[in-house]
Each structure stands twice: as C-alpha cells, then as structure tokens.
Design an enzyme around this catalytic site. Structure first.
Site, PDB file in Angstrom:
ATOM      1  N   GLN A  31     -32.087 -33.550 103.770  1.00  0.00           N
ATOM      2  CA  GLN A  31     -31.677 -34.760 104.215  1.00  0.00           C
ATOM      3  C   GLN A  31     -32.098 -35.846 103.112  1.00  0.00           C
ATOM      4  O   GLN A  31     -33.011 -35.630 102.218  1.00  0.00           O
ATOM      5  CB  GLN A  31     -32.523 -35.168 105.362  1.00  0.00           C
ATOM      6  CG  GLN A  31     -34.002 -34.788 105.555  1.00  0.00           C
ATOM      7  CD  GLN A  31     -34.679 -34.409 106.947  1.00  0.00           C
ATOM      8  OE1 GLN A  31     -33.915 -34.904 107.800  1.00  0.00           O
ATOM      9  NE2 GLN A  31     -35.876 -33.858 106.940  1.00  0.00           N
ATOM     10  N   HIS A  62     -45.442 -40.599 119.933  1.00  0.00           N
ATOM     11  CA  HIS A  62     -46.188 -39.531 119.792  1.00  0.00           C
ATOM     12  C   HIS A  62     -47.210 -39.110 121.090  1.00  0.00           C
ATOM     13  O   HIS A  62     -47.281 -38.066 121.468  1.00  0.00           O
ATOM     14  CB  HIS A  62     -47.012 -39.746 118.573  1.00  0.00           C
ATOM     15  CG  HIS A  62     -46.362 -39.649 117.357  1.00  0.00           C
ATOM     16  ND1 HIS A  62     -46.517 -40.438 116.433  1.00  0.00           N
ATOM     17  CD2 HIS A  62     -45.355 -39.042 116.955  1.00  0.00           C
ATOM     18  CE1 HIS A  62     -45.521 -40.312 115.318  1.00  0.00           C
ATOM     19  NE2 HIS A  62     -44.779 -39.114 115.800  1.00  0.00           N
ATOM     20  N   ASP A  86     -44.247 -35.613 110.348  1.00  0.00           N
ATOM     21  CA  ASP A  86     -44.997 -36.678 110.095  1.00  0.00           C
ATOM     22  C   ASP A  86     -46.462 -36.504 110.538  1.00  0.00           C
ATOM     23  O   ASP A  86     -47.526 -37.300 110.453  1.00  0.00           O
ATOM     24  CB  ASP A  86     -44.600 -38.115 110.720  1.00  0.00           C
ATOM     25  CG  ASP A  86     -44.259 -37.764 112.203  1.00  0.00           C
ATOM     26  OD1 ASP A  86     -45.146 -37.684 112.994  1.00  0.00           O
ATOM     27  OD2 ASP A  86     -43.028 -38.038 112.376  1.00  0.00           O
ATOM     28  N   ASP A 137     -37.702 -22.821 109.535  1.00  0.00           N
ATOM     29  CA  ASP A 137     -36.694 -23.208 110.470  1.00  0.00           C
ATOM     30  C   ASP A 137     -37.337 -22.921 111.764  1.00  0.00           C
ATOM     31  O   ASP A 137     -37.560 -21.774 112.222  1.00  0.00           O
ATOM     32  CB  ASP A 137     -35.387 -22.425 110.461  1.00  0.00           C
ATOM     33  CG  ASP A 137     -34.243 -22.798 111.096  1.00  0.00           C
ATOM     34  OD1 ASP A 137     -34.431 -22.995 112.294  1.00  0.00           O
ATOM     35  OD2 ASP A 137     -33.202 -23.088 110.712  1.00  0.00           O
ATOM     36  N   GLY A 138     -37.221 -23.893 112.652  1.00  0.00           N
ATOM     37  CA  GLY A 138     -37.906 -24.099 113.979  1.00  0.00           C
ATOM     38  C   GLY A 138     -37.071 -23.340 115.093  1.00  0.00           C
ATOM     39  O   GLY A 138     -37.698 -22.542 115.664  1.00  0.00           O
ATOM     40  N   ASP A 155     -39.974 -32.137 118.718  1.00  0.00           N
ATOM     41  CA  ASP A 155     -40.006 -33.427 117.913  1.00  0.00           C
ATOM     42  C   ASP A 155     -38.873 -33.704 116.790  1.00  0.00           C
ATOM     43  O   ASP A 155     -39.274 -33.352 115.515  1.00  0.00           O
ATOM     44  CB  ASP A 155     -41.418 -33.874 117.405  1.00  0.00           C
ATOM     45  CG  ASP A 155     -41.513 -35.121 116.684  1.00  0.00           C
ATOM     46  OD1 ASP A 155     -40.777 -35.851 116.862  1.00  0.00           O
ATOM     47  OD2 ASP A 155     -42.543 -35.348 116.022  1.00  0.00           O
ATOM     48  N   THR A 157     -35.066 -34.815 114.875  1.00  0.00           N
ATOM     49  CA  THR A 157     -34.455 -36.099 114.683  1.00  0.00           C
ATOM     50  C   THR A 157     -33.289 -36.075 115.745  1.00  0.00           C
ATOM     51  O   THR A 157     -33.132 -35.129 116.428  1.00  0.00           O
ATOM     52  CB  THR A 157     -33.680 -35.957 113.196  1.00  0.00           C
ATOM     53  OG1 THR A 157     -32.974 -34.815 113.146  1.00  0.00           O
ATOM     54  CG2 THR A 157     -34.912 -36.037 112.189  1.00  0.00           C
ATOM     55  N   GLU A 158     -32.455 -36.873 115.317  1.00  0.00           N
ATOM     56  CA  GLU A 158     -31.240 -36.750 116.472  1.00  0.00           C
ATOM     57  C   GLU A 158     -30.322 -35.675 115.969  1.00  0.00           C
ATOM     58  O   GLU A 158     -30.466 -34.856 114.933  1.00  0.00           O
ATOM     59  CB  GLU A 158     -30.350 -38.223 116.151  1.00  0.00           C
ATOM     60  CG  GLU A 158     -31.056 -39.334 116.648  1.00  0.00           C
ATOM     61  CD  GLU A 158     -30.206 -40.736 116.767  1.00  0.00           C
ATOM     62  OE1 GLU A 158     -28.973 -40.371 117.278  1.00  0.00           O
ATOM     63  OE2 GLU A 158     -30.735 -41.575 116.354  1.00  0.00           O
TER      64      GLU A 158
END
Length: 276
Positions: A31, A62, A86, A137-138, A155, A157-158
C-alpha cells in the site's frame, strides 16, 4: 494557505487537515504509506490516502476495540490482534493483567517500522515482553490456528487491497475455529452513513457464525462521518451481561464502565441496518 491533506470519503465528501510537513512517504509492497505532521491532529498515519490514526484522537478507537471484549471475557489470557501495526490496540490490551500473551499479526512490516519511529506514544508497547509480533498474512494465520485464543481483534483498514479477505464469511468462520470455545471476536466495521451495505453484510455474516452478535459505536472525529461501528461475536458471553465486579479501573481517556454499557444503545437507523 499552506498544504492540506484531504481524504475523499465518498465521491462528494471528504475531510481535510492542514499539514505542516510530510515525515515519511513510500509505496510498500502492499500500500501507499505516509506519515503527516498535521496542525490539528498531530502526527497522522495515512494508508492508500485514508486516515488510519492520529496522535490526538487515536485513543478512542484503540480503547473501544480492546476493552469492550476484554472486559466481556471473564479471564482473557491469550489475545490476537490482526492488523493494527501502529500498536495502539496492543498497548490497550496490555493494560489487562490477566493477559499473558498478545500476538500482533500485521501484513505490512513498514507500518510497524514507521509507527515506532513517528508514533511512539501509540506503538511503544510493541516491544513489551508479553508481545509477539508476526509480519505475515492475518487471514492465513487465522486459518492455521485452532482453539488458541481467548480474544481475537481485527484492526483492519477498510476492505480494499490486503484487507479485502478480512471482511469475508470465510474469515469469520476461521476466527470461530481459532478461538477457544468461550472466545470472543471483535472487528471494526466502518460507519453507517457511507458504508451501510458493508455493515449489513458483515453483521449478517458474523451472525451466521456466532450466536451472540452485537454492534457498538464510538465517536472518532477523523474517521468517515465520525460515527464508527464495531461488531462483536461470541458463543457464550454477552457484553451487556457483564457483572459489575468484573470491571476494574484502568488508565483510559474514552472507555469507562458506563460507556461499555451505553455504546450498545444504537441510533434507530443503525439498529435497522443490523435488524437488532
């Protein structure tokens, strides 16, 4: 006028912040990543032109992703965070003394690297001895796990790029198998103003997997519309049936015992989306 960053949240609406300077910018293997120093929100992490977190309002997201499921579970010992490079969710997870191990699975190691450098108040707990960081990779990590975790938090991203698979029924079914029998799952599920169809689909998919499925909200000013949703799934524990004795004082800025109960009171148009 200076420099301004605008996240185009729909074809007709966006949110704008004045930027003092760009601290870092690069195209990673997954990304576009940028760290911006903003006038209003402090340092801001941006992925693919979408605001992920800022120093000023990060605590809301969070805290709400972490503490609602962790106080619902009577004794969370092993916790998985999918995404969240993060480090903010991990920081909140470690405030629970029952947690013996917190595993962070983040596909993009650059998010971890530059969060540690430019967002130290958010990422500072990633080096804690209870934390295991896996850059992988989750989706695949979940697929290989079985009855391992007390709580799993997504958690992400879109649902674009590497996060698309994290919004699928197959992923939620995999989470169910990766959780212990009394485990709890929670994911961020975007906003009801611009992503109503996504919310409806996620809720339906989670409900197919978990008999107890509940949506809750929080106010996050730098996220699209400011009204953000989370979806929780559980086989046993209901978040509104937590004993008062279960709550204990932790260092928070948004989450409280009262918020834990109130956040499940949905505006009617949101409730209609979930058919609750």
């Amino acid at each position: 006028m200076g420099t301004w960053f605008t996240e185009k949240q729909t074809d007709h609406f966006g949110i704008t912040a004045k930027v003092n300077r760009s601290l870092h910018s690069e195209k990673t293997d997954f990304q576009d990543l940028e760290i911006l120093e903003t006038e209003e929100w402090g340092n801001m992490l941006v992925l693919d032109d979408m605001v992920m977190t800022t120093e000023r309002d990060e605590f809301v997201y969070h805290e709400m992703l972490a503490h609602v499921p962790l106080f619902t579970h009577p004794s969370p010992k092993k916790v998985l965070v999918v995404g969240g490079g993060d480090g903010g969710v991990i920081r909140e997870v470690l405030k629970h003394s029952s947690v013996e191990k917190a595993v962070l699975v983040e596909i993009d190691g650059k998010v971890i690297e530059y969060s540690k450098k430019y967002l130290p108040t958010i990422a500072g707990a990633l080096d804690d001895e209870r934390v295991e960081v896996k850059v992988t990779d989750g989706f695949m990590h979940i697929a290989k796990s079985e009855r391992e975790y007390d709580v799993i938090m997504v958690d992400s991203t879109e649902p674009v790029g590497p996060a698309v698979s994290l919004f699928s029924r197959g992923f939620y079914e995999g989470i169910s198998k990766a959780l212990k029998e009394d485990g709890i799952f929670v994911a961020q599920t975007d906003n009801p103003w611009f992503k109503a169809d996504l919310m409806k689909q996620v809720h339906a998919d989670v409900k197919e997997t978990f008999p107890i499925t509940k949506v809750y909200t929080a106010n996050i000013p730098t996220y699209p519309s400011g009204l953000w949703t989370f979806t929780m799934g559980s086989n046993i524990y209901h978040p509104l049936q937590v004993s008062d004795e279960r709550f204990f004082e932790i260092d928070t800025k948004y989450y409280t015992e009262e918020i834990h109960k109130a956040c499940f009171a949905l505006p009617k148009f949101v409730k209609d989306l979930t058919k609750e």
